[in-house]
Motif scaffolding. Structure first.
Motif, PDB file in Angstrom:
ATOM      1  N   HIS A 193       0.911  -1.375  -0.452  1.00 55.03           N
ATOM      2  CA  HIS A 193      -0.428  -0.197  -0.003  1.00 55.03           C
ATOM      3  C   HIS A 193       0.671   0.831   0.088  1.00 55.03           C
ATOM      4  O   HIS A 193       2.012   1.421   0.468  1.00 55.03           O
ATOM      5  N   ASN A 194       0.299   2.426  -0.900  1.00 50.71           N
ATOM      6  CA  ASN A 194       1.641   3.464  -0.969  1.00 50.71           C
ATOM      7  C   ASN A 194       0.681   5.084  -0.786  1.00 50.71           C
ATOM      8  O   ASN A 194      -0.739   5.417  -0.751  1.00 50.71           O
ATOM      9  N   LYS A 195       0.422   5.335   0.964  1.00 47.36           N
ATOM     10  CA  LYS A 195      -0.356   6.555   0.996  1.00 47.36           C
ATOM     11  C   LYS A 195       0.616   8.139   1.151  1.00 47.36           C
ATOM     12  O   LYS A 195       0.146   8.525   1.841  1.00 47.36           O
ATOM     13  N   GLY A 196       1.470   7.766   0.169  1.00 49.36           N
ATOM     14  CA  GLY A 196       2.492   8.885   0.087  1.00 49.36           C
ATOM     15  C   GLY A 196       1.080   9.396  -1.217  1.00 49.36           C
ATOM     16  O   GLY A 196       0.575   9.349  -1.623  1.00 49.36           O
ATOM     17  N   ALA A 197       2.099  11.067  -1.091  1.00 51.45           N
ATOM     18  CA  ALA A 197       1.887  12.065  -2.484  1.00 51.45           C
ATOM     19  C   ALA A 197       2.153  10.896  -3.549  1.00 51.45           C
ATOM     20  O   ALA A 197       1.802  11.966  -4.539  1.00 51.45           O
ATOM     21  N   VAL A 198       3.390  10.432  -3.905  1.00 52.45           N
ATOM     22  CA  VAL A 198       3.257  10.726  -5.271  1.00 52.45           C
ATOM     23  C   VAL A 198       3.213   8.794  -5.478  1.00 52.45           C
ATOM     24  O   VAL A 198       3.814   7.767  -5.100  1.00 52.45           O
ATOM     25  N   HIS A 199       3.810   8.522  -6.237  1.00 47.26           N
ATOM     26  CA  HIS A 199       3.841   6.822  -7.103  1.00 47.26           C
ATOM     27  C   HIS A 199       5.101   6.573  -6.556  1.00 47.26           C
ATOM     28  O   HIS A 199       6.011   6.742  -6.330  1.00 47.26           O
ATOM     29  N   ALA A 200       5.150   5.067  -6.833  1.00 42.31           N
ATOM     30  CA  ALA A 200       6.285   4.350  -6.296  1.00 42.31           C
ATOM     31  C   ALA A 200       6.374   2.933  -7.465  1.00 42.31           C
ATOM     32  O   ALA A 200       5.877   2.092  -7.600  1.00 42.31           O
ATOM     33  N   ARG A 201       7.692   2.864  -8.133  1.00 44.02           N
ATOM     34  CA  ARG A 201       7.716   2.187  -9.157  1.00 44.02           C
ATOM     35  C   ARG A 201       9.179   1.005  -8.253  1.00 44.02           C
ATOM     36  O   ARG A 201      10.309   1.478  -8.173  1.00 44.02           O
ATOM     37  N   LEU A 202       8.562  -0.197  -7.970  1.00 46.52           N
ATOM     38  CA  LEU A 202       9.865  -1.221  -7.497  1.00 46.52           C
ATOM     39  C   LEU A 202      10.190  -2.073  -8.533  1.00 46.52           C
ATOM     40  O   LEU A 202       9.514  -2.885  -9.169  1.00 46.52           O
ATOM     41  N   THR A 203      11.711  -1.613  -8.084  1.00 42.30           N
ATOM     42  CA  THR A 203      12.172  -2.809  -9.124  1.00 42.30           C
ATOM     43  C   THR A 203      13.021  -3.423  -8.109  1.00 42.30           C
ATOM     44  O   THR A 203      13.537  -3.787  -7.364  1.00 42.30           O
ATOM     45  N   MET A 221       9.480  -5.091 -11.205  1.00 44.77           N
ATOM     46  CA  MET A 221       7.703  -5.447 -10.112  1.00 44.77           C
ATOM     47  C   MET A 221       6.718  -4.747 -11.009  1.00 44.77           C
ATOM     48  O   MET A 221       5.497  -5.446 -10.722  1.00 44.77           O
ATOM     49  N   GLY A 222       6.851  -3.420 -10.496  1.00 40.44           N
ATOM     50  CA  GLY A 222       5.509  -2.481 -11.314  1.00 40.44           C
ATOM     51  C   GLY A 222       5.579  -1.955 -10.164  1.00 40.44           C
ATOM     52  O   GLY A 222       6.856  -0.661  -9.691  1.00 40.44           O
ATOM     53  N   TYR A 223       4.382  -0.366 -10.629  1.00 38.67           N
ATOM     54  CA  TYR A 223       4.204   0.129  -9.746  1.00 38.67           C
ATOM     55  C   TYR A 223       2.754   0.503  -8.515  1.00 38.67           C
ATOM     56  O   TYR A 223       2.157  -0.667  -9.104  1.00 38.67           O
ATOM     57  N   ARG A 247      13.898  -2.045  -4.454  1.00 38.00           N
ATOM     58  CA  ARG A 247      14.541  -0.501  -4.608  1.00 38.00           C
ATOM     59  C   ARG A 247      13.325   0.372  -5.396  1.00 38.00           C
ATOM     60  O   ARG A 247      12.839   0.199  -6.551  1.00 38.00           O
ATOM     61  N   ILE A 248      13.538   1.881  -4.590  1.00 39.57           N
ATOM     62  CA  ILE A 248      12.105   2.562  -5.364  1.00 39.57           C
ATOM     63  C   ILE A 248      12.154   3.772  -6.461  1.00 39.57           C
ATOM     64  O   ILE A 248      13.861   4.537  -6.076  1.00 39.57           O
ATOM     65  N   ASN A 249      12.127   4.047  -7.318  1.00 38.14           N
ATOM     66  CA  ASN A 249      11.677   5.210  -8.609  1.00 38.14           C
ATOM     67  C   ASN A 249      13.436   5.291  -8.079  1.00 38.14           C
ATOM     68  O   ASN A 249      13.746   6.073  -8.597  1.00 38.14           O
TER      69      ASN A 249
END
Length: 261
Positions: A193-203, A221-223, A247-249
Motif C-alpha cells: 500500500h502507498n499512502k504517499g503523495a507520489v507513485h512508487a516504481r518497484l524494481t 515488479m510494478g507501480y 529499489r524504489i523509483n
C-alpha cells in the motif's frame, strides 16, 4: 476503457495479429525517449520523441489514458485532460517524430495524476513474396504495443530530478509504502500500500533466505500509485516473512521494508 486485468509496461510487446507458420514480416524498431516524461506544475506541455530504428516505415497510433489502480489491477480510461499530438504518425526508417503532450486541465495543488501513453504500431499491408518452390507463403504479422508512464503534478509537488531546475532534492515528493503477506486460495502474496503523495516504481525486489537473496519478481515488479494497494504472488518456497529488499523509483540504494510496517 481497457480491461482491468491487462497490464502494460514500457516498451512491452502485447499482441500478435497473426500466428501462421511461414515467412515472418520484419517489424520496425521504435526508440522512445524519455521513458519517464512528466508534466511539472508550471508546464503546459511536455515532449515525447519516437524514432524509427528499423528498416520499414512505422505507422503509429498514440493515445493517452487515465491510469488508476483498483482491486489490485491496473485501470485505463479514456480522458481529455492530456492530449497527445499528433495522434497518428508515419515515421520513415531513420527518422524521428515529436509527440507533444499538452495538458488541458490543471492538477490540484499537492497532487500527482497518472497517465499511460499507449503507442500501437499498425502493421502495413505489405505483400508477401512467393517462395522459389512455388508453394503458398504464409505471413506472420506482429503488432507492437509500447506503454510509457506519464505523471502530472499540481503546484507544490514534484518527483523527478531535473538538472535544469534549482531545487532541493529533499523537497521532492516521496511514496510512503507498507506491506504485508496475505494468503488467497492457497497462495501467498505481497500486498503493498502507498499512502504517499507520489507513485512508487518497484524494481529488484527480493527476500533474504538462508543468507541468499531470492527474487520476488525479476526486473520490474510494478507501480503502486498514491492511495493504491497492489499485490504480487510470492514464488513457492519463499516464506515472505523477512524484510523486503526493493529499489524504489530508481534509487541508487535498495531499501529494506519490514512486513507490517
Amino acid at each position: 476503457m481497457f480491461a482491468a486485468s491487462r497490464r502494460w509496461w514500457a516498451a512491452s510487446v502485447l499482441g500478435v495479429l497473426g500466428l501462421v507458420a511461414g515467412q515472418a514480416q520484419a517489424a520496425s524498431s521504435v526508440l522512445i525517449w524519455p521513458i519517464d516524461p512528466v508534466l511539472e506544475a508550471d508546464q503546459q506541455a511536455s515532449a515525447l520523441w519516437l524514432e524509427n530504428r528499423g528498416t520499414d516505415t512505422a505507422n503509429l497510433q498514440i493515445r493517452v489514458f487515465a491510469w488508476s489502480q483498483s482491486g489490485f489491477e491496473e485501470q485505463y480510461q479514456s480522458q481529455r485532460d492530456v492530449i497527445g499530438s499528433p495522434p497518428v504518425a508515419k515515421i520513415e526508417p531513420g527518422q524521428k517524430q515529436l509527440v507533444r503532450l499538452t495538458r488541458t486541465k490543471e492538477v490540484p495543488p499537492g497532487q500527482e495524476v497518472a497517465y499511460r501513453i499507449i503507442i500501437d504500431e499498425i502493421p502495413s499491408a505489405a505483400p508477401v513474396a512467393a517462395p522459389a518452390d512455388g508453394k503458398t507463403a504464409a505471413a506472420v504479422r506482429f503488432q507492437m504495443r509500447y506503454s510509457v508512464p506519464l505523471f502530472a503534478y499540481g503546484p507544490g509537488l514534484w518527483n523527478k530530478v531535473d538538472g535544469t531546475r534549482d531545487r532541493d532534492p529533499k523537497t521532492a515528493g516521496q511514496p510512503d509504502l507498507s506491506w504485508k503477506k496475505v494468503s488467497v486460495a492457497g497462495h501467498n502474496y505481497v500486498e503493498m500500500h502507498n499512502k504517499g503523495a507520489v507513485h512508487a516504481r518497484l524494481t529488484d525486489a527480493s527476500f533474504k533466505q538462508g543468507g541468499q537473496s531470492r527474487p520476488l519478481v525479476d526486473g520490474l515488479m510494478g507501480y503502486v500509485l498514491p492511495g493504491a494497494t497492489m499485490r504480487w504472488q510470492v514464488p513457492d518456497g519463499l516464506p515472505a516473512d523477512q524484510p523486503l529488499q526493493v529499489r524504489i523509483n530508481g534509487a541508487t540504494q535498495v531499501e529494506s521494508l519490514a512486513p507490517g510496517r
